[in-house]
Design a protein around this motif. Structure first.
Motif, PDB file in Angstrom:
ATOM      1  N   UNK A   7       0.833  -1.206   0.000  1.00  0.00           N
ATOM      2  CA  UNK A   7       0.000   0.000   0.000  1.00  0.00           C
ATOM      3  C   UNK A   7       0.868   1.256   0.000  1.00  0.00           C
ATOM      4  N   UNK A   8       1.923   1.241   0.790  1.00  0.00           N
ATOM      5  CA  UNK A   8       2.827   2.393   0.848  1.00  0.00           C
ATOM      6  C   UNK A   8       3.451   2.635  -0.527  1.00  0.00           C
ATOM      7  N   UNK A   9       3.915   1.574  -1.164  1.00  0.00           N
ATOM      8  CA  UNK A   9       4.531   1.692  -2.488  1.00  0.00           C
ATOM      9  C   UNK A   9       3.518   2.218  -3.503  1.00  0.00           C
ATOM     10  N   UNK A  10       2.298   1.720  -3.458  1.00  0.00           N
ATOM     11  CA  UNK A  10       1.266   2.157  -4.399  1.00  0.00           C
ATOM     12  C   UNK A  10       0.962   3.647  -4.229  1.00  0.00           C
ATOM     13  N   UNK A  11       0.821   4.083  -2.990  1.00  0.00           N
ATOM     14  CA  UNK A  11       0.539   5.498  -2.725  1.00  0.00           C
ATOM     15  C   UNK A  11       1.712   6.362  -3.172  1.00  0.00           C
ATOM     16  N   UNK A  12       2.920   5.920  -2.886  1.00  0.00           N
ATOM     17  CA  UNK A  12       4.106   6.695  -3.263  1.00  0.00           C
ATOM     18  C   UNK A  12       4.201   6.820  -4.782  1.00  0.00           C
ATOM     19  N   UNK A  13       3.883   5.760  -5.500  1.00  0.00           N
ATOM     20  CA  UNK A  13       3.903   5.828  -6.970  1.00  0.00           C
ATOM     21  C   UNK A  13       2.890   6.848  -7.480  1.00  0.00           C
ATOM     22  N   UNK A  14       1.730   6.900  -6.840  1.00  0.00           N
ATOM     23  CA  UNK A  14       0.718   7.887  -7.226  1.00  0.00           C
ATOM     24  C   UNK A  14       1.215   9.306  -6.937  1.00  0.00           C
ATOM     25  N   UNK A  15       1.853   9.490  -5.793  1.00  0.00           N
ATOM     26  CA  UNK A  15       2.378  10.809  -5.434  1.00  0.00           C
ATOM     27  C   UNK A  15       3.449  11.259  -6.423  1.00  0.00           C
ATOM     28  N   UNK A  16       4.311  10.338  -6.821  1.00  0.00           N
ATOM     29  CA  UNK A  16       5.372  10.663  -7.776  1.00  0.00           C
ATOM     30  C   UNK A  16       4.774  11.025  -9.127  1.00  0.00           C
TER      31      UNK A  16
END
Length: 71
Positions: A7-16
């Motif tokens: 979940x953290x990785x998915x959110x970070x990818x969206x933020x990037x």
């Protein structure tokens, strides 16, 4: 990888992706490289030590997302 890390990785990818829509990577790089003001980390640590003050960097954690409670 655990669910929380996924979940953290998915959110970070969206933020990037959102950040790259605002400013290109090339523009961010150019901005970073154009900055001349840097802080002297080692010098600051040495100054504290020379003054007899604490110069410690530490992180204290109760738990880790992947390992749980640390003991």
């Amino acid at each position: 990888m655990s669910d929380i890390l996924d979940q953290i990785v998915a959110v970070k990818r969206q933020e990037i992706a959102a950040a790259l829509k605002k400013t290109s990577l090339a523009a961010m790089r150019a901005d970073a490289e154009s900055r001349v003001l840097t802080r002297d980390f080692v010098g600051a640590m040495r100054k504290k030590i020379a003054a007899g003050q604490a110069a410690v960097i530490a992180e204290i954690k109760k738990a880790s997302p992947s390992k749980g409670v640390l003991r």
